[in-house]
Design an enzyme around this catalytic site. Structure first.
Site, PDB file in Angstrom:
ATOM      1  N   GLY A   1      79.028   2.301  59.110  1.00  0.00           N
ATOM      2  CA  GLY A   1      77.878   2.446  59.402  1.00  0.00           C
ATOM      3  C   GLY A   1      77.628   2.354  61.284  1.00  0.00           C
ATOM      4  O   GLY A   1      79.056   3.115  61.856  1.00  0.00           O
TER       5      GLY A   1
ATOM      6  N   VAL B   1      84.618  -1.096  58.585  1.00  0.00           N
ATOM      7  CA  VAL B   1      85.149  -2.071  57.773  1.00  0.00           C
ATOM      8  C   VAL B   1      86.241  -1.509  56.637  1.00  0.00           C
ATOM      9  O   VAL B   1      86.171  -0.088  56.783  1.00  0.00           O
ATOM     10  CB  VAL B   1      84.132  -3.070  56.803  1.00  0.00           C
TER      11      VAL B   1
ATOM     12  N   LYS C   1      85.450  -5.882  60.143  1.00  0.00           N
ATOM     13  CA  LYS C   1      84.846  -5.420  60.408  1.00  0.00           C
ATOM     14  C   LYS C   1      85.693  -4.747  62.169  1.00  0.00           C
ATOM     15  O   LYS C   1      85.610  -5.348  63.066  1.00  0.00           O
ATOM     16  CB  LYS C   1      83.239  -5.878  60.684  1.00  0.00           C
TER      17      LYS C   1
ATOM     18  N   ASP D   1      67.309  -7.680  57.859  1.00  0.00           N
ATOM     19  CA  ASP D   1      67.678  -6.221  57.594  1.00  0.00           C
ATOM     20  C   ASP D   1      68.440  -6.597  55.527  1.00  0.00           C
ATOM     21  O   ASP D   1      69.760  -5.540  55.640  1.00  0.00           O
ATOM     22  CB  ASP D   1      69.328  -5.807  57.640  1.00  0.00           C
TER      23      ASP D   1
END
Length: 415
Positions: free
Chosen positions: A32, A37, A59, A155
C-alpha cells in the site's frame, strides 16, 4: 515468464529489507501507500522469543517514509487488551543490503484472510445471516473499545477486517479490526475545527466527512453499516449497474443526499439495524454500544468470542532484557523487587520495618554472625537512606539470595 520475473523482484525486495533479530522475512502478502506487509517466521521457536507466535505479519517501510506505520504503533499500544483489535508485538529497525534503514512493525497474522476475501468467496449471495451477526458483533466490540479510548478509525472497510480461525469451532472465524494508519484522535471540545481533507476510502465515507471533512466516531458507524450491508448482499454499498467513479460516489453521499439501498430480502431486524447506521445527521446515528444491544444481535452467546491467549510480551521489553543477558538460554535476572533496590555485586542490602513479623529465611546463622561483625565496623551515616526509624540494616550474600525476574521497557531503536 512475467510471473517468474515478478517473483524474482519480490524475492530481491525481501532480501533488501533484511531480517530481524528473532525472525526471518518471508513472502510479501500486501502492499500500500504506507509500504509493504510480509510474512515473518521465528528463527528459533525455543529461544528467548518463544512467547511470540511462530508466524507474524511485518509491516515495513524505509525509516524516512515510515511516519504512518510509527503512528499506527502508537495507536495500537494505546488499544492493547481488546480481543477484537489486531495485536502488535513490537517494532524493530533492520538494515537492508543497500544500507537503507527499514522500520518494521510486528503484527498478528490473520491467517483467515480479510473479510473482503470472505465476501468475495460467497459471490453476490452474501454471507449467511448468522455469520454476519457474529462478525458484526466482533467489529462492534472492537469499535466500541476504539471509541472509548478516544480514537476514530477513519478507514473501516472489509479489507481492513482480518479473520482469525476460531479455536472453538471448526472452519469458523473471528473478526479483528486492523490497519490503523489513518486513525485520529476524536475531537473532545464542542468547538469543532474542520480538517482540510477527509481520510479513508470514498465508498465508505459518511455524509459529514464528505461535506464538512468532519470525522468523529459516528463516521465509523456509517462505515460499519456499509460493511454489514456488503456482508448481507455480497455487493458494495453503492452498487449500480455500472461501476461508479470516486467523484460520482462522493457526489451521491454528499450533495446528492442519498442513502445506501437496503434490499427487501434482508430480515426486518437487519433492516432496522442498518437504518440505525445510515442516518445522515450524525448526531442521531446509533453508537457502537447502542448497536451491540440491538435485537439483530440477540441470540449470540457472549462466549462466541473465543478466549484470547495470555497477552504476549512486547518485543521491545524482550530487547530490554537482552541488555542483561545475550544468552539464548532461559533468561533470568537475580534482582530483588523494585522496592528493595539494586545495589553492587559485592554488597547487596535491603531494609525492612521492624513492624513486619517475617522471619529472615534467606541468611543462614553463619551469615548472621558475619553481619554482626561487619555492623560493628559500620559508622553511622545520618544522610543514608537506610538510617531511618524502625529500619534494620542487613547484608545477604550473592549465593544465598533468591532471584526475582525483572522486566523494564526501553525506547525502540536500531537493533
Amino acid at each position: 515468464m512475467v510471473g517468474k520475473k515478478e517473483d524474482e523482484v519480490q524475492e530481491r525486495r525481501v532480501n533488501e529489507d533484511g531480517d530481524g533479530v528473532a525472525w526471518f522475512r518471508g513472502s510479501m502478502i500486501g502492499k500500500g501507500g504506507f509500504g509493504c506487509v510480509y510474512l515473518a517466521t521465528l528463527k528459533n521457536p525455543r529461544s528467548k522469543y518463544s512467547c511470540f507466535p511462530s508466524v507474524m505479519a511485518v509491516k515495513s517501510a524505509e525509516v524516512s517514509a515510515s511516519g504512518s506505520i510509527q503512528k499506527e504503533r502508537e495507536v495500537l499500544s494505546n488499544l492493547r487488551g481488546c480481543p477484537n483489535v489486531i495485536k502488535c508485538f513490537g517494532e524493530e529497525t533492520t538494515m537492508g543490503v543497500n544500507g537503507a534503514m527499514v522500520y518494521n512493525l510486528l503484527l498478528e497474522y490473520g491467517s483467515g484472510g480479510t473479510l473482503a476475501d470472505r465476501i468475495k468467496k460467497f459471490g453476490n449471495n452474501g454471507l449467511p445471516e448468522v455469520e454476519v451477526k457474529v462478525f458484526a458483533k466482533s467489529i462492534l466490540r472492537g469499535l466500541n473499545h476504539i471509541h472509548e479510548i478516544g480514537y476514530v478509525h477513519c478507514d473501516l472497510k472489509p479489507d481492513n477486517i482480518l479473520l482469525m480461525p476460531d479455536p472453538k469451532r471448526v472452519n469458523k472465524f473471528r473478526a479483528k479490526i486492523g490497519d490503523f494508519g489513518l486513525t485520529k484522535r476524536a475531537k473532545q471540545s464542542k468547538k469543532r475545527k474542520l480538517e482540510p481533507y477527509w481520510r479513508g476510502t470514498p465508498m465508505y465515507l459518511s455524509p459529514e466527512a464528505v461535506m464538512d471533512n468532519l470525522q468523529d466516531p459516528p463516521c465509523d458507524i456509517w462505515a460499519f453499516g456499509c460493511i454489514v450491508l456488503e456482508m448481507l448482499t455480497g455487493k458494495p454499498p453503492w452498487d449500480e449497474n455500472r461501476e461508479l467513479s470516486a467523484e460520482e460516489i462522493l457526489a451521491r453521499i454528499g450533495t446528492g443526499g442519498k442513502l445506501p439501498k437496503i434490499p427487501n430480502d434482508v430480515s426486518k431486524d437487519a433492516r432496522d439495524f442498518l437504518k440505525g447506521c445510515f442516518v445522515r445527521k450524525f448526531m442521531y446515528r446509533l453508537t457502537a454500544e447502542m448497536l451491540l444491544n440491538h435485537r439483530f444481535l440477540e441470540g449470540l452467546d457472549d462466549d462466541d468470542e473465543a478466549e484470547e491467549p495470555e497477552e504476549v510480551e512486547d518485543l521491545n521489553e524482550i530487547e530490554s532484557i537482552l541488555l542483561v543477558s545475550e544468552s539464548d538460554d532461559e533468561l533470568s535476572c537475580g534482582l530483588y523487587p523494585d522496592e528493595w533496590g539494586a545495589l553492587s555485586e559485592e554488597e547487596l542490602f535491603y531494609y525492612s520495618s521492624e513492624e513486619d513479623n517475617v522471619e529472615d529465611e534467606i541468611a543462614s546463622s553463619t551469615l548472621s554472625e558475619e553481619r554482626e561483625l561487619k555492623e560493628e565496623h559500620l559508622e553511622p551515616d545520618t544522610g543514608s537512606q537506610f538510617n531511618q526509624p524502625n529500619k534494620k540494616l542487613r547484608q545477604v550474600s550473592l549465593e544465598s539470595r533468591q532471584p526475582y525476574p525483572v522486566s523494564f521497557t526501553i525506547p525502540a531503536g536500531v537493533v
